[in-house]
Design a protein around this motif. Structure first.
Motif: not given
Ligand SMILES: Nc1ncnc2c1ncn2[C@@H]1O[C@H](COP(=O)(O)OP(=O)(O)OP(=O)(O)O)[C@@H](O)[C@H]1O
Ligand SMILES: [Mg+2]
Lengths: 355, 303
Positions: B69-76, B246-253
């Motif tokens: 809950x409430x997390x902003x998770x990035x997948x790289x 939010x789960x966010x895939x992002x390349x911009x480190x």
């Protein structure tokens, strides 16, 4: 980016209801009302021949609107649309002959029964697309024609059946063509109004979503199987109603009237009118039936010139002209008459500045 | 040029109106926003031991992903690592050969996509997948589909309640348009928009679904700096104001390091890292796999 001129300048929406209106300016509302009034007045000033043409225009506008919902909005192909019109006609005839229904009672059934059959034949669309779907929809045509031809006890086979127009109502005798025309026109206006509402509400948006990107639509919470089947159902409902009001005019129906060629012209002239708009559907129907009428008018001329060959010549003539029209429109204006009309309206709004 | 988080913060402060209030009201009608003590604790989405292969290629092997809950998770992860595939499995678009997906303790592995979306798992696509023939506002209203409360007959007959419902939905959609600062183009067909604006419209459509969780597949890819900063700002706003995990895939480190609460690293379908941004930035395995030859330079920049 293109300038946004979806309405004349100076027209702003002051609330959300205005943004949802069909006619957003008083002028357009007025023109529409005037147009409808003129169409009704025609009943009293045109002769039976011209009224017969208008009745055909009306019936095919309704039918074409149905195909527009299936093809133009939901993006599915149907090569059985003419056959569904036939189902509508036969529904009226069968319920009148065997069960003693009157026209008014049979009319909704003439929509509902093609709707159910259409939904059944729409099921393949859940899995297949494009050309494959076109072939699958051929099945609808052949099954319907085969059934009518062979279920003689009910359909009279190839002999055709009689339909009866409604009994006189409040002193209006529908056996007189001008009153029947008023009935047809009213049904047409109501059906087109419903279609317009459909396209601006929930299901209409779901149709376009499925057409434009069915995978995204599914992942965005739209049940695409449901939506596609419903598109076929509603489109065939329209075809059935179109058949019923058209068949009522001739007071007779024959299975030979619904050929595969008709279904193909249905699609062809839908493209001519423009995919994805109700106006386009009406324009397509009117162009198609006008050409039909012209080719009939040409027959005496052809007879004078060609004698016994005339029958074949006029049949060939209409085919050639139809094909030419479709090809020319596809080349010159692939988005159909509707698009041309939008451009004309746009340039009027932007006048005197062309951009 | 990298996204400067300070610019983003400044722009956020300068905004006079936020939008999203109507959307938030509508969400709060259905459920409570997560409370302070649920945040970062309660697991809302869990993908367990997901394995999927295409032909001989193992796109994902035993990947487990937890979102709280409430997390902003990035997948790289490098190209072809299986990031998009993982989102596709979660949203029911691909069927995993092994493993289960749980959403709020309910097993959703075999649910159809539209049902998963209606439950509140909403996403954007790496290759924009808007309804090209519709305008921005109509795309967003189309996203409201599962939340519109009338059937098609009411729509066809356009009964007063259907009309009122349409107006209400339009109002919420306009609220989203305001939030995304797309007022100028609201009636423009999305096919005619620039790439950056189309990505933004897609974010709007996902928001319209009242996401319980939001999956974003490379929301900033192919954008210029300004557009990236805007998107970063919107993501932070959505995250804070609606408290949507939010789960966010992002390349911009740079962006990932700045805004993510946690980072998961995929490489050749295997999860090779999972932790706080500062841990991930230092992890030699991650640096060599993902950041490759330029790893040192980037690692230096991160620390
Ligand atoms: N439908 C499919 N059919 C066959 N192979 C697929 C399919 N979907 C994904 N793959 C393969 O699975 C692997 C992982 O793909 P995926 O799209 O998940 O990578 P990604 O991490 O999102 O990469 P990128 O950063 O380029 O978006 C790739 O090798 C890809 O070719
Ligand atoms: Mg990807």
């Amino acid at each position: 980016m293109a300038l946004n001129v979806d309405r004349p300048c100076g027209t702003f929406d002051r609330n959300y209801y205005q943004a949802m209106e069909i006619f957003r300016t008083p002028l357009r509302k007025f023109l529409m009302v005037a147009f409808i009034v003129v169409m009704y007045v025609f009943a009293f000033i045109l002769d039976d021949y011209l009224l017969s043409i208008l009745i055909v225009f009306c019936a095919f506008s309704v039918g074409m609107t149905g195909l527009q919902i299936i093809t133009g909005y939901a993006g599915q192909i149907s090569l059985g649309h003419a056959a569904f019109m036939g189902v509508g006609m036969y529904t009226v005839a069968i319920f009148q002959e065997h069960l003693g229904f009157n026209f008014w009672m049979a009319l909704p059934l003439a929509g509902l029964i093609p709707m159910l059959i259409g939904m059944l034949f729409g099921i393949p669309a859940v899995r297949i697309k494009g050309l494959y779907l076109a072939f699958a929809s051929l099945a609808a045509h052949f099954v319907i024609v085969y059934t009518i031809n062979n279920w003689r006890s009910v359909t009279n086979g190839t002999d055709g059946m009689y339909l009866h127009r409604p009994a006189p109502l409040l002193g209006i005798d529908f056996l007189i063509d001008q009153y029947y025309y008023i009935l047809v026109l009213t049904v047409t206006i109501v059906m087109i109004y419903f279609a317009k509402n459909l396209t601006r509400t929930k299901l209409g948006r779901a149709f376009v979503a499925v057409r434009d990107n069915d995978i995204a639509a599914e992942v965005m919470g739209i049940n695409i199987a449901h939506t596609k089947v419903l598109a076929f159902g509603i489109g065939c409902f329209y075809a059935g109603i179109a058949g019923a009001i058209g068949g009522g005019y001739y007071e007779y129906v024959n299975v030979e009237w619904f050929t595969l060629t008709d279904s193909i012209w249905y699609l062809g002239f839908l493209v001519v009118g423009g995919l994805g708009s109700i106006f386009g559907a009406i324009a397509g129907a009117v162009v198609w039936k006008t050409l039909d009428e012209l080719s009939t008018l040409m027959t005496p001329l052809a007879e004078a010139l060609l004698g016994g060959m005339a029958f074949y010549a006029s049949a060939a003539f209409s085919l050639v002209i139809y094909s030419l029209i479709v090809i020319v429109v596809l080349v010159l204006e692939p988005r159909g008459i509707n698009h041309r009309w939008q451009i004309i309206k746009r340039s009027y709004r932007l006048h005197p500045f062309p951009y | 040029m990298a996204v400067d988080i300070r610019n983003v913060a400044k722009k956020r402060e300068q905004r006079y109106s936020y939008g999203l209030t109507l959307l938030r009201e509508s969400i709060e009608k259905d459920r409570d926003l997560p409370t302070e003590d649920e945040i970062f604790k309660k697991v809302i989405l869990k993908a367990e031991d997901i394995t999927i292969s295409f032909g001989g290629l193992n796109a994902l092997s035993d990947v487990t992903l937890e979102l709280r809950e409430g997390e902003l998770l990035a997948i790289i992860g490098p190209n072809g690592a299986g990031k998009t595939t993982l989102l596709n499995v979660i949203s029911g678009f691909y069927r995993a050969q092994k493993g289960e997906v749980y959403f709020q303790d309910q097993k959703i592995t075999h649910f159809s996509s539209h049902r998963i979306a209606a439950m509140g798992i909403c996403r954007t696509f790496q290759n924009i997948a808007l309804y090209t023939g519709l305008s921005v506002i109509d795309n967003i209203i189309a996203g409201r589909h599962p939340h519109i409360n009338y059937n098609f007959l009411n729509g066809m007959l356009y009964f007063p309640w259907a009309r009122r419902e349409e107006a209400r939905q339009r109002q919420i959609a306009e609220d989203i348009v305001d939030f995304l600062e797309m007022e100028q183009v609201r009636n423009t067909t999305v096919g005619m928009l620039s790439y950056g604006l189309r990505k933004r419209a897609e974010l709007g459509r996902a928001l319209a679904l009242e996401p319980r969780i939001l999956l974003l597949d490379e929301p900033m890819a192919g954008m210029n700096l300004d557009e990236k900063e805007d998107i970063a700002r919107f993501i932070i706003d959505i995250h804070e104001f609606l408290r949507i995990p939010i789960v966010m895939i992002e390349h911009d480190m740079g962006v990932v390091m700045d805004i993510a609460d946690r980072i998961v690293v995929l490489d050749f379908g295997v999860k090779i890292g999972d932790g706080l941004p500062e841990e991930i930035g230092k992890d030699p395995k991650v640096v060599s796999a993902y950041l490759g030859a330029t790893g040192e330079r980037v690692a230096w920049k991160i620390s």
